[in-house]
Scaffold this motif. Structure first.
Motif: not given
Length: 121
Positions: A90-114
């Motif tokens: 039992t818990a709140v489960y959060y999605c986590n994604v490492d992605l790049a917005l463009t070819y030149y951008s670094g990776r950014t981590t995004y979180w879902g709302p849970g």
């Protein structure tokens, strides 16, 4: 702008199953790792499972053999199949994604709302 939409949480009896989904949308160039974390009341957020872009997975020890993470790269979606659920899951489960917005951008981590998962005994 990136959105992560989670679904599949709910209330289930011990021993039951749930399947969580998390779809990423928006202006995304590429997605690297995707994963699931969870946070129970009064506890720190912890890793549940993670999957790389080429399908390599890792799991927390307590979930090995019960949970399965998978992804559909064409849909930018990650799934978590949870079987043999226990009250301690039992818990709140959060999605986590490492992605790049463009070819030149670094990776950014995004979180879902849970999404809440409650397992009754």
């Amino acid at each position: 702008q990136v959105q992560l939409v989670e679904s599949g949480g709910g209330l289930v009896q011990a021993g039951g199953s749930l399947r969580l989904s998390c779809a990423a949308s928006g202006s995304i160039f590429s997605i690297n790792a995707m994963g699931w974390y969870r946070q129970a009341p009064g506890k720190q957020r912890e890793l549940v499972a993670r999957i790389t872009s080429d399908g390599r997975t890792n799991y927390a020890d307590s979930e090995k053999g019960r949970f399965t993470i998978s992804r559909d790269n064409a849909k930018n979606t990650v799934y978590l199949q949870m079987n043999s659920l226990k009250p301690e899951d039992t818990a709140v489960y959060y999605c986590n994604v490492d992605l790049a917005l463009t070819y030149y951008s670094g990776r950014t981590t995004y979180w879902g709302p849970g999404t809440q998962v409650t397992v009754s005994s």
